[in-house]
Design an enzyme around this catalytic site. Structure first.
Site, mmCIF file in Angstrom:
data_model
loop_
_atom_site.group_PDB
_atom_site.id
_atom_site.type_symbol
_atom_site.label_atom_id
_atom_site.label_comp_id
_atom_site.label_asym_id
_atom_site.label_seq_id
_atom_site.Cartn_x
_atom_site.Cartn_y
_atom_site.Cartn_z
ATOM 1 N N GLN A 1 0.820 -1.211 0.000
ATOM 2 C CA GLN A 1 0.000 0.000 0.000
ATOM 3 C C GLN A 1 0.860 1.271 0.000
ATOM 4 O O GLN A 1 2.060 1.214 0.274
ATOM 5 C CB GLN A 1 -0.890 0.018 1.233
ATOM 6 C CG GLN A 1 -1.942 -1.084 1.227
ATOM 7 C CD GLN A 1 -2.984 -0.845 2.298
ATOM 8 O OE1 GLN A 1 -3.023 -1.550 3.278
ATOM 9 N NE2 GLN A 1 -3.832 0.151 2.104
ATOM 10 N N HIS A 2 0.213 2.376 -0.253
ATOM 11 C CA HIS A 2 0.709 3.741 0.025
ATOM 12 C C HIS A 2 1.789 4.309 -0.903
ATOM 13 O O HIS A 2 1.962 5.528 -0.949
ATOM 14 C CB HIS A 2 1.258 3.869 1.457
ATOM 15 C CG HIS A 2 0.404 3.294 2.523
ATOM 16 N ND1 HIS A 2 -0.854 3.756 2.798
ATOM 17 C CD2 HIS A 2 0.632 2.281 3.399
ATOM 18 C CE1 HIS A 2 -1.362 3.043 3.812
ATOM 19 N NE2 HIS A 2 -0.489 2.157 4.173
ATOM 20 N N ASP B 1 -2.571 -4.887 -0.158
ATOM 21 C CA ASP B 1 -2.211 -6.272 0.192
ATOM 22 C C ASP B 1 -3.012 -6.827 1.366
ATOM 23 O O ASP B 1 -3.427 -7.990 1.350
ATOM 24 C CB ASP B 1 -0.703 -6.417 0.440
ATOM 25 C CG ASP B 1 -0.125 -5.369 1.379
ATOM 26 O OD1 ASP B 1 -0.889 -4.563 1.941
ATOM 27 O OD2 ASP B 1 1.108 -5.365 1.549
HETATM 28 O O1 LIG Z 1 1.781 -0.131 4.811
HETATM 29 C C1 LIG Z 1 1.225 -1.195 4.929
HETATM 30 C C2 LIG Z 1 -0.186 -1.276 5.390
HETATM 31 O O2 LIG Z 1 -0.735 -0.045 5.721
HETATM 32 C C3 LIG Z 1 1.984 -2.453 4.615
HETATM 33 O O3 LIG Z 1 1.263 -3.601 4.901
HETATM 34 C C4 LIG Z 1 2.405 -2.433 3.169
HETATM 35 O O4 LIG Z 1 1.231 -2.599 2.407
HETATM 36 C C5 LIG Z 1 3.501 -3.418 2.848
HETATM 37 O O5 LIG Z 1 3.243 -4.729 3.103
HETATM 38 P P1 LIG Z 1 4.262 -5.968 2.931
HETATM 39 O O6 LIG Z 1 4.966 -5.822 1.642
HETATM 40 O O7 LIG Z 1 5.130 -5.987 4.124
HETATM 41 O O8 LIG Z 1 3.367 -7.182 2.920
#
Ligand SMILES: O=C(CO)[C@@H](O)[C@H](O)COP(=O)(O)O
Ligand SMILES: Nc1ncnc2c1ncn2[C@@H]1O[C@H](COP(=O)(O)OP(=O)(O)O)[C@@H](O)[C@H]1O
Length: 480
Positions: A71-72, A235
Protein backbone atom coordinates in the site's frame (compact mmCIF):
# COMPACT_ATOMS: atom_id res chain seq x y z
CA UNK A 1 -12.15 -24.68 -16.98
CA UNK A 2 -11.83 -20.88 -16.69
CA UNK A 3 -8.62 -19.66 -15.08
CA UNK A 4 -7.93 -16.46 -13.15
CA UNK A 5 -4.66 -14.89 -12.03
CA UNK A 6 -3.85 -13.00 -8.84
CA UNK A 7 -0.75 -10.89 -8.33
CA UNK A 8 0.97 -9.78 -5.12
CA UNK A 9 3.43 -7.00 -5.85
CA UNK A 10 4.83 -6.80 -2.32
CA UNK A 11 7.76 -4.96 -0.81
CA UNK A 12 10.29 -7.72 -1.39
CA UNK A 13 8.91 -9.68 -4.34
CA UNK A 14 6.21 -10.26 -6.93
CA UNK A 15 4.11 -13.42 -6.80
CA UNK A 16 1.58 -14.67 -9.35
CA UNK A 17 -0.93 -17.45 -8.73
CA UNK A 18 -3.18 -18.96 -11.38
CA UNK A 19 -6.28 -20.68 -10.05
CA UNK A 20 -9.38 -22.42 -11.30
CA UNK A 21 -12.07 -19.72 -11.23
CA UNK A 22 -14.72 -22.06 -9.95
CA UNK A 23 -12.98 -24.26 -7.37
CA UNK A 24 -10.06 -22.04 -6.47
CA UNK A 25 -7.64 -24.91 -7.07
CA UNK A 26 -4.04 -23.75 -7.57
CA UNK A 27 -2.96 -24.50 -11.13
CA UNK A 28 0.44 -22.75 -11.43
CA UNK A 29 2.45 -20.04 -9.74
CA UNK A 30 5.55 -17.91 -10.25
CA UNK A 31 7.60 -15.27 -8.49
CA UNK A 32 10.44 -12.78 -8.89
CA UNK A 33 12.38 -10.52 -6.53
CA UNK A 34 12.12 -6.76 -6.09
CA UNK A 35 15.14 -4.57 -5.41
CA UNK A 36 15.92 -3.56 -1.83
CA UNK A 37 15.34 -0.08 -0.49
CA UNK A 38 12.51 2.26 0.42
CA UNK A 39 12.80 4.18 -2.87
CA UNK A 40 12.27 2.11 -6.01
CA UNK A 41 11.85 2.81 -9.73
CA UNK A 42 8.41 1.35 -10.59
CA UNK A 43 9.80 -0.24 -13.77
CA UNK A 44 11.43 -2.84 -11.49
CA UNK A 45 7.95 -3.93 -10.34
CA UNK A 46 6.85 -4.21 -13.96
CA UNK A 47 9.96 -6.23 -14.86
CA UNK A 48 9.43 -8.52 -11.85
CA UNK A 49 5.76 -8.96 -12.84
CA UNK A 50 6.83 -10.07 -16.33
CA UNK A 51 9.22 -12.65 -14.86
CA UNK A 52 6.63 -13.85 -12.32
CA UNK A 53 3.99 -14.20 -15.07
CA UNK A 54 6.46 -16.10 -17.25
CA UNK A 55 7.48 -18.48 -14.45
CA UNK A 56 3.77 -19.02 -13.76
CA UNK A 57 3.39 -20.23 -17.35
CA UNK A 58 1.96 -17.03 -18.84
CA UNK A 59 -1.55 -15.58 -19.00
CA UNK A 60 -2.63 -16.90 -22.40
CA UNK A 61 -5.28 -19.22 -20.95
CA UNK A 62 -6.41 -16.77 -18.25
CA UNK A 63 -9.76 -14.90 -18.34
CA UNK A 64 -9.39 -12.40 -15.49
CA UNK A 65 -6.50 -10.85 -13.55
CA UNK A 66 -6.33 -8.70 -10.41
CA UNK A 67 -3.34 -7.08 -8.78
CA UNK A 68 -2.81 -6.79 -5.03
CA UNK A 69 0.16 -4.93 -3.68
CA UNK A 70 2.05 -3.01 -1.05
CA UNK A 71 0.00 0.00 0.00
CA UNK A 72 0.71 3.74 0.03
CA UNK A 73 3.73 3.95 -2.34
CA UNK A 74 3.84 7.25 -4.26
CA UNK A 75 3.90 6.71 -8.02
CA UNK A 76 3.91 10.25 -9.43
CA UNK A 77 3.30 10.54 -13.19
CA UNK A 78 3.84 13.53 -15.46
CA UNK A 79 1.46 14.62 -18.21
CA UNK A 80 2.90 12.06 -20.63
CA UNK A 81 2.53 9.20 -18.15
CA UNK A 82 6.25 9.12 -17.33
CA UNK A 83 7.22 8.39 -13.72
CA UNK A 84 8.47 11.70 -12.30
CA UNK A 85 10.91 10.16 -9.78
CA UNK A 86 11.49 6.86 -8.03
CA UNK A 87 8.50 5.81 -5.91
CA UNK A 88 8.74 6.37 -2.16
CA UNK A 89 7.46 3.23 -0.43
CA UNK A 90 5.22 2.78 2.63
CA UNK A 91 8.30 2.17 4.81
CA UNK A 92 10.17 5.31 3.76
CA UNK A 93 10.10 7.66 6.75
CA UNK A 94 11.52 10.83 5.19
CA UNK A 95 8.03 12.38 5.09
CA UNK A 96 7.57 12.23 8.90
CA UNK A 97 7.78 16.02 9.26
CA UNK A 98 5.46 16.46 6.26
CA UNK A 99 2.90 14.30 8.11
CA UNK A 100 3.10 16.56 11.17
CA UNK A 101 2.75 19.66 8.98
CA UNK A 102 -0.32 18.27 7.22
CA UNK A 103 -1.96 17.27 10.51
CA UNK A 104 -1.36 20.75 11.87
CA UNK A 105 -2.54 22.61 8.76
CA UNK A 106 -5.81 20.68 8.47
CA UNK A 107 -6.74 21.30 12.10
CA UNK A 108 -5.34 18.33 14.05
CA UNK A 109 -5.54 14.53 14.19
CA UNK A 110 -9.29 14.35 14.88
CA UNK A 111 -10.04 16.32 11.70
CA UNK A 112 -8.04 13.80 9.64
CA UNK A 113 -9.59 10.79 11.38
CA UNK A 114 -13.04 12.20 10.67
CA UNK A 115 -12.23 13.08 7.05
CA UNK A 116 -10.34 9.96 5.95
CA UNK A 117 -10.62 7.40 8.78
CA UNK A 118 -6.91 7.76 9.58
CA UNK A 119 -4.33 10.17 10.95
CA UNK A 120 -1.51 10.40 8.38
CA UNK A 121 1.99 9.17 9.26
CA UNK A 122 5.04 9.01 7.00
CA UNK A 123 3.68 5.88 5.29
CA UNK A 124 0.72 7.66 3.71
CA UNK A 125 0.86 8.82 0.08
CA UNK A 126 -0.33 12.33 0.98
CA UNK A 127 2.70 12.92 3.21
CA UNK A 128 5.04 11.77 0.45
CA UNK A 129 3.44 14.26 -1.94
CA UNK A 130 3.97 17.01 0.65
CA UNK A 131 7.60 15.95 1.02
CA UNK A 132 7.95 16.12 -2.78
CA UNK A 133 6.47 19.60 -2.83
CA UNK A 134 8.87 20.79 -0.09
CA UNK A 135 12.06 18.93 -1.12
CA UNK A 136 11.74 18.68 -4.92
CA UNK A 137 9.36 21.45 -6.03
CA UNK A 138 10.41 21.07 -9.68
CA UNK A 139 9.28 17.41 -9.56
CA UNK A 140 6.09 18.27 -7.67
CA UNK A 141 5.20 20.81 -10.38
CA UNK A 142 5.42 18.07 -13.04
CA UNK A 143 2.96 15.73 -11.32
CA UNK A 144 -0.17 15.26 -13.45
CA UNK A 145 -1.44 12.02 -11.86
CA UNK A 146 -0.76 10.05 -8.70
CA UNK A 147 -1.13 6.28 -8.54
CA UNK A 148 -0.32 3.53 -6.06
CA UNK A 149 1.85 0.52 -6.93
CA UNK A 150 -1.12 -1.74 -7.70
CA UNK A 151 -2.90 0.95 -9.74
CA UNK A 152 0.19 1.57 -11.83
CA UNK A 153 0.73 -2.14 -12.54
CA UNK A 154 -2.95 -2.54 -13.50
CA UNK A 155 -2.56 0.45 -15.86
CA UNK A 156 0.58 -1.06 -17.41
CA UNK A 157 -1.17 -4.43 -17.82
CA UNK A 158 -3.95 -2.58 -19.64
CA UNK A 159 -1.31 -1.52 -22.17
CA UNK A 160 -0.78 2.07 -21.07
CA UNK A 161 2.70 3.50 -20.72
CA UNK A 162 4.66 6.70 -20.82
CA UNK A 163 4.76 8.39 -24.17
CA UNK A 164 1.05 8.08 -24.87
CA UNK A 165 0.91 11.84 -24.50
CA UNK A 166 -0.96 11.45 -21.21
CA UNK A 167 -3.86 9.92 -23.12
CA UNK A 168 -4.04 7.04 -20.67
CA UNK A 169 -4.00 8.92 -17.37
CA UNK A 170 -7.77 8.86 -17.12
CA UNK A 171 -7.66 5.07 -17.54
CA UNK A 172 -6.01 4.63 -14.12
CA UNK A 173 -8.18 2.57 -11.78
CA UNK A 174 -7.93 1.52 -8.15
CA UNK A 175 -10.16 0.09 -5.42
CA UNK A 176 -11.51 1.26 -2.05
CA UNK A 177 -8.91 -0.54 0.05
CA UNK A 178 -5.87 1.04 -1.55
CA UNK A 179 -7.54 4.44 -2.02
CA UNK A 180 -8.15 4.48 1.73
CA UNK A 181 -4.40 4.47 2.40
CA UNK A 182 -3.69 7.60 0.40
CA UNK A 183 -4.82 10.21 2.96
CA UNK A 184 -7.07 11.94 0.40
CA UNK A 185 -9.99 9.54 0.11
CA UNK A 186 -12.83 8.86 2.54
CA UNK A 187 -13.96 5.25 3.09
CA UNK A 188 -17.22 6.61 4.52
CA UNK A 189 -18.31 8.83 1.61
CA UNK A 190 -16.33 6.79 -0.98
CA UNK A 191 -15.08 10.06 -2.43
CA UNK A 192 -11.72 11.67 -2.96
CA UNK A 193 -10.90 14.77 -0.94
CA UNK A 194 -9.34 17.01 -3.62
CA UNK A 195 -8.77 19.68 -0.96
CA UNK A 196 -6.50 17.32 1.00
CA UNK A 197 -4.65 16.28 -2.16
CA UNK A 198 -4.06 19.93 -2.92
CA UNK A 199 -2.97 20.63 0.66
CA UNK A 200 -0.32 17.94 0.15
CA UNK A 201 0.84 18.45 -3.43
CA UNK A 202 0.08 22.12 -3.88
CA UNK A 203 -2.08 21.56 -6.96
CA UNK A 204 -4.67 19.14 -8.26
CA UNK A 205 -3.84 15.96 -10.17
CA UNK A 206 -5.59 13.09 -11.92
CA UNK A 207 -6.44 10.26 -9.50
CA UNK A 208 -7.38 6.65 -10.33
CA UNK A 209 -11.10 5.92 -10.67
CA UNK A 210 -12.23 3.86 -7.66
CA UNK A 211 -13.96 0.71 -8.89
CA UNK A 212 -16.46 -1.30 -6.83
CA UNK A 213 -15.30 -4.58 -5.21
CA UNK A 214 -16.21 -6.80 -8.18
CA UNK A 215 -16.35 -4.22 -10.94
CA UNK A 216 -14.37 -5.03 -14.07
CA UNK A 217 -11.79 -2.52 -15.25
CA UNK A 218 -10.04 -2.35 -18.62
CA UNK A 219 -8.96 -5.45 -20.53
CA UNK A 220 -5.38 -6.64 -20.16
CA UNK A 221 -3.03 -6.22 -23.10
CA UNK A 222 -1.04 -9.18 -21.72
CA UNK A 223 -2.55 -12.63 -22.35
CA UNK A 224 -4.03 -13.99 -25.57
CA UNK A 225 -7.63 -13.79 -24.32
CA UNK A 226 -7.27 -10.13 -23.26
CA UNK A 227 -8.35 -10.99 -19.69
CA UNK A 228 -10.51 -8.50 -17.82
CA UNK A 229 -8.66 -6.60 -15.08
CA UNK A 230 -10.19 -6.41 -11.62
CA UNK A 231 -9.97 -3.35 -9.38
CA UNK A 232 -7.13 -4.97 -7.42
CA UNK A 233 -6.55 -4.21 -3.73
CA UNK A 234 -4.09 -3.22 -1.06
CA UNK A 235 -2.21 -6.27 0.19
CA UNK A 236 -3.93 -6.56 3.55
CA UNK A 237 -7.41 -6.30 2.05
CA UNK A 238 -6.48 -8.91 -0.55
CA UNK A 239 -5.25 -11.28 2.17
CA UNK A 240 -8.50 -10.74 4.11
CA UNK A 241 -10.44 -11.67 0.96
CA UNK A 242 -8.39 -14.85 0.53
CA UNK A 243 -8.99 -15.85 4.14
CA UNK A 244 -12.67 -14.98 3.94
CA UNK A 245 -12.41 -12.95 7.15
CA UNK A 246 -15.71 -12.18 8.84
CA UNK A 247 -16.46 -9.92 11.81
CA UNK A 248 -14.73 -11.38 14.90
CA UNK A 249 -11.74 -12.56 12.83
CA UNK A 250 -8.39 -10.82 13.04
CA UNK A 251 -5.42 -11.40 10.70
CA UNK A 252 -1.84 -10.90 11.84
CA UNK A 253 0.44 -10.68 8.82
CA UNK A 254 4.19 -11.06 9.28
CA UNK A 255 5.93 -9.74 6.18
CA UNK A 256 8.26 -6.77 5.88
CA UNK A 257 5.43 -5.01 7.70
CA UNK A 258 3.65 -6.46 10.71
CA UNK A 259 -0.08 -5.92 10.32
CA UNK A 260 -3.07 -6.57 12.54
CA UNK A 261 -6.32 -6.12 10.62
CA UNK A 262 -9.98 -7.04 10.87
CA UNK A 263 -13.01 -6.89 8.58
CA UNK A 264 -15.75 -4.74 10.13
CA UNK A 265 -19.20 -3.61 9.05
CA UNK A 266 -18.70 -0.10 10.49
CA UNK A 267 -15.87 2.38 9.89
CA UNK A 268 -13.39 3.46 12.59
CA UNK A 269 -11.91 6.92 13.12
CA UNK A 270 -9.09 6.63 15.67
CA UNK A 271 -7.73 10.11 16.41
CA UNK A 272 -4.81 8.57 18.35
CA UNK A 273 -3.54 7.33 14.96
CA UNK A 274 -2.78 3.80 16.23
CA UNK A 275 -5.55 2.27 14.12
CA UNK A 276 -5.98 3.34 10.52
CA UNK A 277 -9.55 3.21 9.28
CA UNK A 278 -9.05 1.58 5.89
CA UNK A 279 -11.64 0.00 3.59
CA UNK A 280 -11.63 -3.71 2.73
CA UNK A 281 -12.07 -5.43 -0.63
CA UNK A 282 -15.73 -6.41 -0.21
CA UNK A 283 -17.38 -3.03 0.40
CA UNK A 284 -16.83 -3.07 4.19
CA UNK A 285 -13.98 -1.73 6.39
CA UNK A 286 -10.52 -2.95 7.42
CA UNK A 287 -9.25 -1.19 10.55
CA UNK A 288 -5.57 -1.93 10.77
CA UNK A 289 -2.44 -1.38 12.88
CA UNK A 290 0.82 -1.65 10.96
CA UNK A 291 4.41 -1.82 12.20
CA UNK A 292 7.53 -1.24 10.11
CA UNK A 293 9.37 -4.06 11.87
CA UNK A 294 8.31 -7.66 11.42
CA UNK A 295 10.22 -10.39 9.57
CA UNK A 296 13.27 -8.21 9.04
CA UNK A 297 13.72 -8.36 12.82
CA UNK A 298 13.99 -12.14 12.44
CA UNK A 299 16.33 -11.67 9.47
CA UNK A 300 18.51 -9.40 11.65
CA UNK A 301 18.54 -12.02 14.42
CA UNK A 302 19.68 -14.74 11.98
CA UNK A 303 22.56 -12.46 10.93
CA UNK A 304 23.55 -11.64 14.49
CA UNK A 305 23.47 -15.30 15.49
CA UNK A 306 24.96 -16.71 12.29
CA UNK A 307 22.08 -19.18 11.82
CA UNK A 308 19.33 -19.79 9.24
CA UNK A 309 15.57 -19.58 9.96
CA UNK A 310 15.44 -23.17 11.22
CA UNK A 311 18.34 -22.49 13.55
CA UNK A 312 16.76 -19.30 14.83
CA UNK A 313 13.51 -21.09 15.51
CA UNK A 314 15.24 -23.95 17.37
CA UNK A 315 17.22 -21.48 19.48
CA UNK A 316 14.15 -19.39 20.35
CA UNK A 317 12.30 -22.48 21.53
CA UNK A 318 15.21 -23.46 23.82
CA UNK A 319 14.92 -20.28 25.93
CA UNK A 320 12.13 -19.74 28.49
CA UNK A 321 9.19 -17.38 27.90
CA UNK A 322 10.40 -13.85 28.65
CA UNK A 323 14.02 -14.85 27.84
CA UNK A 324 14.95 -14.39 31.51
CA UNK A 325 14.32 -10.66 31.23
CA UNK A 326 16.07 -10.03 27.90
CA UNK A 327 13.76 -7.72 25.91
CA UNK A 328 14.27 -6.61 22.31
CA UNK A 329 12.41 -3.46 21.27
CA UNK A 330 12.26 -3.95 17.49
CA UNK A 331 12.33 -0.41 16.08
CA UNK A 332 15.10 -1.30 13.61
CA UNK A 333 13.58 0.81 10.81
CA UNK A 334 12.13 3.51 13.04
CA UNK A 335 8.46 2.78 13.76
CA UNK A 336 5.03 3.67 12.49
CA UNK A 337 2.79 2.18 15.22
CA UNK A 338 3.58 3.74 17.62
CA UNK A 339 4.66 6.69 15.48
CA UNK A 340 8.42 6.91 16.14
CA UNK A 341 10.04 7.40 12.73
CA UNK A 342 13.33 8.51 14.32
CA UNK A 343 13.61 5.60 16.77
CA UNK A 344 16.19 2.82 16.82
CA UNK A 345 15.82 -0.63 18.35
CA UNK A 346 17.14 -1.65 21.76
CA UNK A 347 18.11 -4.69 23.77
CA UNK A 348 17.23 -4.35 27.44
CA UNK A 349 17.88 -6.40 30.56
CA UNK A 350 21.27 -7.84 29.60
CA UNK A 351 22.67 -9.96 32.41
CA UNK A 352 25.28 -12.71 32.51
CA UNK A 353 22.47 -15.23 32.93
CA UNK A 354 20.69 -14.32 29.69
CA UNK A 355 23.50 -13.57 27.25
CA UNK A 356 23.13 -16.74 25.20
CA UNK A 357 22.16 -17.25 21.54
CA UNK A 358 18.91 -18.88 22.66
CA UNK A 359 17.92 -15.89 24.79
CA UNK A 360 18.67 -13.45 21.96
CA UNK A 361 16.64 -15.53 19.49
CA UNK A 362 13.71 -15.68 21.92
CA UNK A 363 13.89 -11.93 22.59
CA UNK A 364 13.78 -11.21 18.82
CA UNK A 365 10.67 -13.34 18.30
CA UNK A 366 8.95 -12.00 21.41
CA UNK A 367 9.83 -8.35 20.65
CA UNK A 368 8.34 -8.58 17.15
CA UNK A 369 5.21 -10.26 18.55
CA UNK A 370 4.80 -7.84 21.48
CA UNK A 371 4.63 -4.88 19.08
CA UNK A 372 1.80 -6.68 17.25
CA UNK A 373 0.06 -7.60 20.53
CA UNK A 374 -0.05 -3.84 21.20
CA UNK A 375 -1.70 -3.52 17.76
CA UNK A 376 -4.33 -6.11 18.72
CA UNK A 377 -5.09 -4.09 21.87
CA UNK A 378 -5.40 -0.92 19.78
CA UNK A 379 -7.98 -2.64 17.54
CA UNK A 380 -9.89 -3.87 20.60
CA UNK A 381 -9.94 -0.29 21.92
CA UNK A 382 -11.75 0.67 18.69
CA UNK A 383 -14.46 -1.89 19.44
CA UNK A 384 -13.08 -4.63 17.17
CA UNK A 385 -13.93 -8.14 18.42
CA UNK A 386 -11.02 -10.61 18.50
CA UNK A 387 -12.58 -14.07 18.43
CA UNK A 388 -10.41 -15.92 15.91
CA UNK A 389 -6.85 -14.90 15.05
CA UNK A 390 -5.09 -15.93 11.83
CA UNK A 391 -1.32 -15.77 11.36
CA UNK A 392 -0.09 -15.35 7.77
CA UNK A 393 2.89 -13.95 5.80
CA UNK A 394 6.48 -15.19 5.46
CA UNK A 395 7.07 -15.04 9.23
CA UNK A 396 4.27 -17.54 9.87
CA UNK A 397 6.57 -20.20 8.37
CA UNK A 398 8.66 -20.05 11.55
CA UNK A 399 7.88 -22.83 14.04
CA UNK A 400 8.99 -20.62 16.93
CA UNK A 401 6.70 -17.79 15.82
CA UNK A 402 3.73 -20.14 15.52
CA UNK A 403 4.36 -21.65 18.96
CA UNK A 404 5.22 -18.46 20.83
CA UNK A 405 2.49 -16.24 19.28
CA UNK A 406 -0.45 -17.72 21.26
CA UNK A 407 1.36 -17.12 24.57
CA UNK A 408 2.11 -13.48 23.69
CA UNK A 409 -1.28 -12.74 22.10
CA UNK A 410 -3.19 -14.60 24.84
CA UNK A 411 -5.50 -16.29 22.28
CA UNK A 412 -5.35 -19.38 20.07
CA UNK A 413 -3.58 -18.78 16.79
CA UNK A 414 -4.93 -20.25 13.53
CA UNK A 415 -2.24 -20.80 10.91
CA UNK A 416 -3.61 -21.57 7.44
CA UNK A 417 -1.44 -23.67 5.13
CA UNK A 418 1.63 -21.72 4.00
CA UNK A 419 0.66 -19.80 0.87
CA UNK A 420 0.48 -16.53 -1.00
CA UNK A 421 -2.63 -15.05 0.57
CA UNK A 422 -2.37 -11.62 -1.04
CA UNK A 423 -2.06 -13.11 -4.52
CA UNK A 424 -4.82 -15.59 -3.66
CA UNK A 425 -7.14 -12.76 -2.59
CA UNK A 426 -6.45 -10.97 -5.85
CA UNK A 427 -7.22 -14.20 -7.73
CA UNK A 428 -10.47 -14.59 -5.77
CA UNK A 429 -11.38 -11.04 -6.73
CA UNK A 430 -10.60 -11.79 -10.39
CA UNK A 431 -12.91 -14.83 -10.21
CA UNK A 432 -15.60 -12.64 -8.63
CA UNK A 433 -15.29 -10.07 -11.43
CA UNK A 434 -15.45 -12.85 -14.03
CA UNK A 435 -18.53 -14.50 -12.49
CA UNK A 436 -20.55 -11.30 -12.28
CA UNK A 437 -22.11 -12.84 -9.15
CA UNK A 438 -23.24 -10.92 -6.09
CA UNK A 439 -20.79 -12.75 -3.79
CA UNK A 440 -17.17 -13.76 -4.26
CA UNK A 441 -16.74 -17.46 -5.08
CA UNK A 442 -16.67 -19.73 -2.09
CA UNK A 443 -13.00 -20.75 -2.00
CA UNK A 444 -11.45 -19.39 1.15
CA UNK A 445 -8.56 -20.80 3.16
CA UNK A 446 -9.68 -20.17 6.74
CA UNK A 447 -11.22 -23.60 7.23
CA UNK A 448 -7.95 -25.49 6.70
CA UNK A 449 -5.99 -23.68 9.43
CA UNK A 450 -3.90 -25.51 12.05
CA UNK A 451 -4.61 -24.21 15.55
CA UNK A 452 -1.73 -23.39 17.93
CA UNK A 453 -2.45 -23.05 21.63
CA UNK A 454 -0.21 -22.06 24.56
CA UNK A 455 -0.49 -20.86 28.14
CA UNK A 456 -0.78 -17.06 28.07
CA UNK A 457 2.48 -15.46 29.28
CA UNK A 458 1.43 -11.93 30.37
CA UNK A 459 4.86 -11.40 31.92
CA UNK A 460 6.37 -11.19 28.40
CA UNK A 461 4.20 -8.21 27.56
CA UNK A 462 4.70 -6.61 30.96
CA UNK A 463 8.48 -6.71 30.49
CA UNK A 464 8.10 -5.25 27.01
CA UNK A 465 5.76 -2.50 28.21
CA UNK A 466 8.26 -1.57 30.93
CA UNK A 467 11.03 -0.74 28.42
CA UNK A 468 9.46 0.00 25.03
CA UNK A 469 9.77 3.78 25.50
CA UNK A 470 13.48 3.50 26.31
CA UNK A 471 15.01 3.72 22.86
CA UNK A 472 17.54 6.12 21.38
CA UNK A 473 16.72 8.29 18.37
CA UNK A 474 18.73 8.22 15.17
CA UNK A 475 19.23 11.95 15.59
CA UNK A 476 20.79 11.50 19.05
CA UNK A 477 23.10 8.81 17.72
CA UNK A 478 23.99 10.79 14.60
CA UNK A 479 22.93 7.97 12.24
CA UNK A 480 20.39 7.91 9.42
O1 LIG B 1 1.78 -0.13 4.81
C1 LIG B 1 1.22 -1.20 4.93
C2 LIG B 1 -0.19 -1.28 5.39
O2 LIG B 1 -0.73 -0.05 5.72
C3 LIG B 1 1.98 -2.45 4.61
O3 LIG B 1 1.26 -3.60 4.90
C4 LIG B 1 2.40 -2.43 3.17
O4 LIG B 1 1.23 -2.60 2.41
C5 LIG B 1 3.50 -3.42 2.85
O5 LIG B 1 3.24 -4.73 3.10
P1 LIG B 1 4.26 -5.97 2.93
O6 LIG B 1 4.97 -5.82 1.64
O7 LIG B 1 5.13 -5.99 4.12
O8 LIG B 1 3.37 -7.18 2.92
N1 LIG C 1 10.99 -19.90 7.90
C1 LIG C 1 10.96 -18.59 8.10
N2 LIG C 1 11.13 -18.09 9.33
C2 LIG C 1 11.09 -16.76 9.55
N3 LIG C 1 10.90 -15.84 8.58
C3 LIG C 1 10.74 -16.27 7.34
C4 LIG C 1 10.76 -17.66 7.01
N4 LIG C 1 10.57 -17.77 5.68
C5 LIG C 1 10.43 -16.50 5.19
N5 LIG C 1 10.55 -15.62 6.19
C6 LIG C 1 10.46 -14.14 6.11
O1 LIG C 1 9.38 -13.77 5.29
C7 LIG C 1 9.67 -12.52 4.68
C8 LIG C 1 8.92 -12.42 3.40
O2 LIG C 1 7.55 -12.52 3.71
P1 LIG C 1 6.43 -11.85 2.79
O3 LIG C 1 5.15 -12.01 3.54
O4 LIG C 1 6.54 -12.42 1.42
O5 LIG C 1 6.95 -10.35 2.82
P2 LIG C 1 6.53 -9.09 1.94
O6 LIG C 1 5.05 -9.27 1.68
O7 LIG C 1 6.83 -7.93 2.83
O8 LIG C 1 7.36 -9.05 0.70
C9 LIG C 1 11.19 -12.46 4.53
O9 LIG C 1 11.64 -11.20 4.99
C10 LIG C 1 11.68 -13.52 5.48
O10 LIG C 1 12.35 -12.89 6.53
Amino acid sequence: MALVAGVDSSTQSCKVVIRDAETGELVREGRASHPDGTEVAPRHWWDALQVAIETAGGLDDVDAVAVGGQQHGMVALDSSGEVVRDALLWNDTRSAQAALDLIDEAGGPAVWAEATGSVPVASFTATKLRWLRDAEPENAAKVAAVALPHDWLTWRLAGYDAGDGGAGLDALVTDRSDASGTGYWSPVTNDYRPDLLELALGHSAELPRVLGPSQGGPQSAVGARRPVLGPGAGDNAAAALALGLRPGDVAVSLGTSGVVSAVCAAPTADASGLVTGFADATGAYLPLACTLNATRVLDAATRMLGVDYTGLSALALQAPAGADGLVLVPYLEGERTPNKPDATGALHGLRLANTTPAHLARAAVEGMLCALADGIDALRAQGVAVERLFLIGGGAKSEAVRRIAPSVFGVDVHVPPSGEYVADGAARQAAWVLSGAEQAPDWTAAAQAEVFQAEPAPRVREQYAAVRELTATRTALGVS
